[in-house]
Design an enzyme around this catalytic site. Structure first.
Site, PDB file in Angstrom:
ATOM      1  N   ASN A 207       0.845  -1.199   0.000  1.00 27.81           N
ATOM      2  CA  ASN A 207       0.000   0.000   0.000  1.00 27.81           C
ATOM      3  C   ASN A 207       0.877   1.245   0.000  1.00 27.81           C
ATOM      4  O   ASN A 207       2.104   1.157   0.021  1.00 27.81           O
ATOM      5  CB  ASN A 207      -0.948  -0.023   1.206  1.00 27.81           C
ATOM      6  N   ASP A 276      -3.934  -6.370   5.163  1.00 25.91           N
ATOM      7  CA  ASP A 276      -4.952  -7.226   5.774  1.00 25.91           C
ATOM      8  C   ASP A 276      -4.976  -8.618   5.138  1.00 25.91           C
ATOM      9  O   ASP A 276      -5.403  -9.576   5.754  1.00 25.91           O
ATOM     10  CB  ASP A 276      -6.338  -6.575   5.639  1.00 25.91           C
ATOM     11  N   LYS A 338     -10.317  -3.721  19.545  1.00 25.58           N
ATOM     12  CA  LYS A 338      -8.899  -4.079  19.682  1.00 25.58           C
ATOM     13  C   LYS A 338      -8.373  -3.784  21.089  1.00 25.58           C
ATOM     14  O   LYS A 338      -7.179  -3.909  21.338  1.00 25.58           O
ATOM     15  CB  LYS A 338      -8.069  -3.331  18.627  1.00 25.58           C
TER      16      LYS A 338
END
Ligand code: C5P
Length: 403
Positions: A207, A276, A338
């Protein structure tokens, strides 16, 4: 650096020209720079260079200055927030170690109460000479600071230790000496950059993350007194000075590196843009072009931060969330899922925010439900604001724990 008074002493070595670049960097950072040159330094670089770059007259003569009412050497020494000597020759260091103050620069250094940072530059044999070593030891014992020279090709033709350290590193040490140590005792882990998920030996999924936000946080945390470990994916940034660096490529390597150091950390800041998904299979050889479409099946990578959240204990956990809209709904939800103490959310589609730019626009969401919208600012400045909030939250957290 803003409005700090920095005295830059230049002594007579061939590396004197590199001090000009340092003046430029200091002025750019907002410092008010006053240059003092020794007589020998003026053989290498003209005072006019430093005068032009600093915007202040260059001081060269002790006796002229003493006659002046306002800017005598003592007054310069008193007004300084920091004194830098770049380059510092063996001769100057020897003089300082022996208490000889026979010129304006040596007198100023002896008269100041500000921190003094010396950047030695000399021939390798001189640098290794036991007399030089003794002088350096003595000055270190008395609280003077040194930025070690680099190793490389020296002007005298030798190859070895003794080359003036890079101006960017000297600047970093100057920042370090001027910073409040409000993270002293903390062990901070920062993750930064993208990960790469290989398809074959020459291709990967990744990315646009540049690593800039994470590197800025690592630098700022170190300046503020923390011991910093930076686990970084592949980026093209200069390694921050004084920080432990672990370089990784894939999400799995990042997970391994993070888990190895996690137990001893007190604060974890995860700026990394971890992929991911990864290709289910990595081809051992280059995938050949063919006429039929290529289908790549992607499988889920581990969520490193969520893993840490499960065993976070007393640690302060900070996540980043890059969103394309819907920040207000997603970020607080991620904070819960999280098990984080703080999440820094940005909309990467906004101009001036997100990947690859030097600025960011973020909203902070805290565990107690508070949120704070910050305006557009540079990533270095934002790093300090985020650390300010972490310091405040840590203080409150520890107060509560101690009853
Ligand atoms: O869920 P999302 O990917 O938006 O969460 C972003 C945060 O989670 C970041 O702090 C990032 O470093 C972390 N993360 C992670 N492992 C992943 C994906 C994201 O640690 N596989």
């Amino acid at each position: 650096m803003k409005d700090k008074v920095v005295i830059l002493g230049v002594t007579g070595g061939i590396a004197a020209y590199k001090a000009a670049e340092l003046v430029r960097l200091l002025v750019k950072g907002g410092a008010r720079v006053h240059v003092i040159m020794t007589k020998a330094a003026q053989h290498f670089v003209s005072p006019l260079t430093f005068q032009t770059l600093s915007g202040n007259p260059v001081h060269t003569e002790l006796f002229n200055l003493i006659e002046e009412q306002e800017i005598g050497h003592i007054s310069l020494a008193e007004r300084a927030d920091l004194v830098l000597i770049v380059p510092a020759t063996a001769n100057f260091i020897g003089k300082l170690a022996s208490g000889i103050a026979d010129d304006l620069l040596a007198t100023t250094v002896m008269a100041t109460r500000a921190p003094v940072l010396l950047a030695p530059a000399m021939n390798t044999a001189m640098y290794q000479n036991p007399v030089y070593r003794e002088n350096q030891e003595k000055l270190l014992r008395h609280g003077y600071h040194f930025v070690p020279p680099a190793t490389g090709m020296l002007a005298c033709g030798w190859e070895g230790e003794g080359k003036l350290q890079e101006p960017s590193v000297i600047l970093e040490e100057a920042f370090n000496l001027l910073s409040l140590k409000d993270l002293k005792g903390e062990k901070v882990l920062v993750t930064a950059g993208p990960t790469r998920e290989e398809l074959d030996p020459i291709r990967f999924f990744s990315n646009y993350s540049s690593g800039k936000m994470g590197y800025a946080l690592a630098r700022a945390a170190r300046r503020r007194g923390a011991e910093v470990t930076l686990v970084t994916g592949p980026v093209s940034l200069e390694a921050p000075w004084g920080v432990d660096i672990v370089r990784v490529t894939s999400a799995y390597e990042m997970l391994d590196a993070v888990l190895r150091v996690f137990p001893e950390m007190t604060v974890v800041i995860k700026t990394a843009a971890v992929a991911d998904y990864r290709p289910e299979e990595r081809s051992p050889g280059k995938i050949k072009k063919s006429e039929t479409p290529l289908t790549v099946r992607l499988v889920k990578n581990p969520d490193i931060l969520a893993e840490l959240g499960k065993t976070k204990g007393n640690r302060f956990l900070v996540g980043f969330a890059a969103e394309t809209g819907e920040i207000g709904a997603n970020a607080p939800q991620k904070l819960q899922q999280k098990n984080l103490d703080l999440i820094v959310a940005n909309d990467v589609t906004r101009a001036g925010a997100g990947f690859a730019v030097d600025t960011n626009i973020v909203t902070l969401y805290f565990k107690d439900g508070r949120s704070e919208e910050l305006s557009l600012m540079g990533k270095d400045e934002l790093a300090d604001v985020i650390l300010d909030r972490i310091v405040a939250a840590l203080g409150q957290k520890r107060e509560k724990e101690n009853g």
